[in-house]
Design a protein around this motif. Structure first.
Motif, PDB file in Angstrom:
ATOM      1  N   ALA A  13       0.962  -1.262   0.189  1.00  0.00           N
ATOM      2  CA  ALA A  13      -0.240   0.018  -0.044  1.00  0.00           C
ATOM      3  C   ALA A  13       0.702   1.286   0.133  1.00  0.00           C
ATOM      4  O   ALA A  13       0.607   2.334  -0.657  1.00  0.00           O
ATOM      5  N   LEU A  14       1.835   1.325   0.703  1.00  0.00           N
ATOM      6  CA  LEU A  14       2.733   2.567   0.893  1.00  0.00           C
ATOM      7  C   LEU A  14       3.640   2.634  -0.527  1.00  0.00           C
ATOM      8  O   LEU A  14       3.730   3.622  -0.832  1.00  0.00           O
ATOM      9  N   VAL A  15       3.916   1.661  -1.281  1.00  0.00           N
ATOM     10  CA  VAL A  15       4.444   1.710  -2.418  1.00  0.00           C
ATOM     11  C   VAL A  15       3.757   2.440  -3.329  1.00  0.00           C
ATOM     12  O   VAL A  15       4.058   3.174  -4.267  1.00  0.00           O
ATOM     13  N   CYS A  16       2.235   1.818  -3.451  1.00  0.00           N
ATOM     14  CA  CYS A  16       1.351   2.505  -4.252  1.00  0.00           C
ATOM     15  C   CYS A  16       1.171   3.989  -4.040  1.00  0.00           C
ATOM     16  O   CYS A  16       1.165   4.756  -4.926  1.00  0.00           O
ATOM     17  N   GLU A  17       1.169   4.290  -2.779  1.00  0.00           N
ATOM     18  CA  GLU A  17       0.850   5.625  -2.267  1.00  0.00           C
ATOM     19  C   GLU A  17       2.104   6.550  -2.824  1.00  0.00           C
ATOM     20  O   GLU A  17       1.746   7.586  -3.292  1.00  0.00           O
ATOM     21  N   ARG A  18       3.350   6.063  -2.658  1.00  0.00           N
ATOM     22  CA  ARG A  18       4.392   6.712  -2.770  1.00  0.00           C
ATOM     23  C   ARG A  18       4.714   6.861  -4.579  1.00  0.00           C
ATOM     24  O   ARG A  18       5.002   7.935  -5.147  1.00  0.00           O
ATOM     25  N   LEU A  19       4.326   5.828  -5.379  1.00  0.00           N
ATOM     26  CA  LEU A  19       4.217   5.923  -6.850  1.00  0.00           C
ATOM     27  C   LEU A  19       3.457   7.054  -7.213  1.00  0.00           C
ATOM     28  O   LEU A  19       3.422   7.874  -8.220  1.00  0.00           O
ATOM     29  N   CYS A  20       2.003   7.208  -6.663  1.00  0.00           N
ATOM     30  CA  CYS A  20       1.056   8.208  -6.892  1.00  0.00           C
ATOM     31  C   CYS A  20       1.441   9.538  -6.494  1.00  0.00           C
ATOM     32  O   CYS A  20       1.101  10.378  -7.049  1.00  0.00           O
ATOM     33  N   ALA A  21       2.557   9.749  -5.877  1.00  0.00           N
ATOM     34  CA  ALA A  21       2.853  10.986  -5.165  1.00  0.00           C
ATOM     35  C   ALA A  21       3.925  11.539  -6.380  1.00  0.00           C
ATOM     36  O   ALA A  21       4.243  12.863  -6.288  1.00  0.00           O
ATOM     37  N   LEU A  22       4.557  10.591  -7.171  1.00  0.00           N
ATOM     38  CA  LEU A  22       5.531  11.077  -8.338  1.00  0.00           C
ATOM     39  C   LEU A  22       4.915  11.919  -9.298  1.00  0.00           C
ATOM     40  O   LEU A  22       3.783  11.592  -9.600  1.00  0.00           O
ATOM     41  N   ALA A  23       5.591  13.070  -9.745  1.00  0.00           N
ATOM     42  CA  ALA A  23       5.057  13.826 -10.660  1.00  0.00           C
ATOM     43  C   ALA A  23       5.160  13.197 -11.971  1.00  0.00           C
ATOM     44  O   ALA A  23       6.492  12.741 -12.377  1.00  0.00           O
ATOM     45  N   ALA A  24       4.129  12.986 -12.757  1.00  0.00           N
ATOM     46  CA  ALA A  24       4.176  12.457 -14.117  1.00  0.00           C
ATOM     47  C   ALA A  24       4.882  13.203 -14.902  1.00  0.00           C
ATOM     48  O   ALA A  24       4.795  14.412 -15.077  1.00  0.00           O
ATOM     49  N   GLY A  25       5.818  12.535 -15.910  1.00  0.00           N
ATOM     50  CA  GLY A  25       6.463  13.222 -16.731  1.00  0.00           C
ATOM     51  C   GLY A  25       7.295  12.427 -17.830  1.00  0.00           C
ATOM     52  O   GLY A  25       7.011  11.166 -17.701  1.00  0.00           O
ATOM     53  N   PRO A  26       8.129  12.675 -18.610  1.00  0.00           N
ATOM     54  CA  PRO A  26       9.083  11.792 -19.392  1.00  0.00           C
ATOM     55  C   PRO A  26       9.642  10.741 -18.793  1.00  0.00           C
ATOM     56  O   PRO A  26      10.324  11.220 -17.876  1.00  0.00           O
ATOM     57  N   GLY A  27       9.118   9.535 -18.987  1.00  0.00           N
ATOM     58  CA  GLY A  27       9.803   8.259 -18.465  1.00  0.00           C
ATOM     59  C   GLY A  27       9.319   8.221 -16.831  1.00  0.00           C
ATOM     60  O   GLY A  27       9.603   6.890 -16.353  1.00  0.00           O
ATOM     61  N   VAL A  28       8.236   8.779 -16.544  1.00  0.00           N
ATOM     62  CA  VAL A  28       7.723   8.548 -15.184  1.00  0.00           C
ATOM     63  C   VAL A  28       6.048   8.410 -15.436  1.00  0.00           C
ATOM     64  O   VAL A  28       5.519   9.366 -15.757  1.00  0.00           O
ATOM     65  N   PRO A  29       5.538   7.328 -15.512  1.00  0.00           N
ATOM     66  CA  PRO A  29       4.042   7.280 -15.715  1.00  0.00           C
ATOM     67  C   PRO A  29       3.330   7.864 -14.663  1.00  0.00           C
ATOM     68  O   PRO A  29       3.772   8.113 -13.532  1.00  0.00           O
ATOM     69  N   GLY A  30       2.168   8.258 -14.852  1.00  0.00           N
ATOM     70  CA  GLY A  30       1.027   8.762 -13.879  1.00  0.00           C
ATOM     71  C   GLY A  30       0.323   7.450 -13.263  1.00  0.00           C
ATOM     72  O   GLY A  30       0.024   6.608 -14.028  1.00  0.00           O
ATOM     73  N   PHE A  31       0.072   7.602 -12.034  1.00  0.00           N
ATOM     74  CA  PHE A  31      -0.508   6.235 -11.241  1.00  0.00           C
ATOM     75  C   PHE A  31      -1.759   6.830 -10.567  1.00  0.00           C
ATOM     76  O   PHE A  31      -1.738   8.191  -9.955  1.00  0.00           O
ATOM     77  N   GLY A  32      -2.724   6.003 -10.451  1.00  0.00           N
ATOM     78  CA  GLY A  32      -3.714   6.261  -9.674  1.00  0.00           C
ATOM     79  C   GLY A  32      -3.766   5.156  -8.616  1.00  0.00           C
ATOM     80  O   GLY A  32      -2.840   4.226  -8.735  1.00  0.00           O
ATOM     81  N   TYR A  33      -4.637   5.231  -7.589  1.00  0.00           N
ATOM     82  CA  TYR A  33      -4.429   4.174  -6.720  1.00  0.00           C
ATOM     83  C   TYR A  33      -6.077   4.076  -5.879  1.00  0.00           C
ATOM     84  O   TYR A  33      -6.832   5.168  -5.889  1.00  0.00           O
ATOM     85  N   LEU A  34      -6.287   2.761  -5.683  1.00  0.00           N
ATOM     86  CA  LEU A  34      -7.661   2.629  -5.025  1.00  0.00           C
ATOM     87  C   LEU A  34      -7.367   1.449  -3.891  1.00  0.00           C
ATOM     88  O   LEU A  34      -6.681   0.481  -4.229  1.00  0.00           O
ATOM     89  N   ARG A  35      -8.112   1.817  -2.982  1.00  0.00           N
ATOM     90  CA  ARG A  35      -8.296   0.610  -1.841  1.00  0.00           C
ATOM     91  C   ARG A  35      -9.712   0.326  -1.610  1.00  0.00           C
ATOM     92  O   ARG A  35     -10.408   1.183  -1.536  1.00  0.00           O
TER      93      ARG A  35
END
Length: 166
Positions: A13-35
């Protein structure tokens, strides 16, 4: 995500939360999260453009969010197609929540990372020919897939058998 959780000694869950906090951009996909809990209620969400998660109803029962509860502690990947044509990759895992022991019920919460199919191409969860694309909806009451055999509620505005609208 399991490798990240293991490498950094943190929960899925924490990995999911942290990936969602990354700013999407070149080489960094945007993520969503549901629990979600076992009742199908979405208890936490970080939205991603193009995916409208239900707020006051259970999500579509065909989502990996619920499939993962059938195989706790295992990662489930799913490619999905919504009626509006949006395609996503869902990556879900159900984990124990709360104390366990003899005579106690086990309760699971499922965490699901969401990314567009295009964004998933830069991850290990990239779409491939071995994983079929599954037609899904948002929730039964708002789903346009009228012939779904998993429907548990009539769509809003549909006529019920007595002639009244739902």
């Amino acid at each position: 995500m399991e490798a990240l959780a293991s490498q950094f000694d943190m929960s899925f869950a924490l990995v999911c939360e942290r990936l969602c906090a990354l700013a999407a951009g070149p080489g960094v996909p945007g993520f969503g999260y549901l629990r979600a809990n076992a009742a199908g209620s979405v208890v936490a969400a970080r939205h991603i453009g193009g995916l409208a998660a239900p707020r006051y109803a259970a999500a579509c029962p065909l989502w990996a969010l619920f499939r993962a509860q059938q195989v706790p502690e295992s990662v489930v990947r799913q490619r999905v197609l919504f009626p509006d044509g949006n395609r996503f990759v869902f990556v879900a895992r159900a984990g124990l929540s709360g104390p366990v022991g003899f005579g106690r019920a086990r309760h699971y919460l499922t965490d699901m990372l969401v990314m567009t199919e295009d964004a998933a191409a830069s991850t290990v969860y990239a779409a491939d020919g071995f994983v079929p694309v599954e037609p899904v909806g948002i929730a039964c009451r708002s789903c346009a897939r009228r012939d779904c055999i998993h429907r548990v509620a009539d769509p809003l505005g549909a006529e019920s058998p007595g002639g009244a609208t739902a």
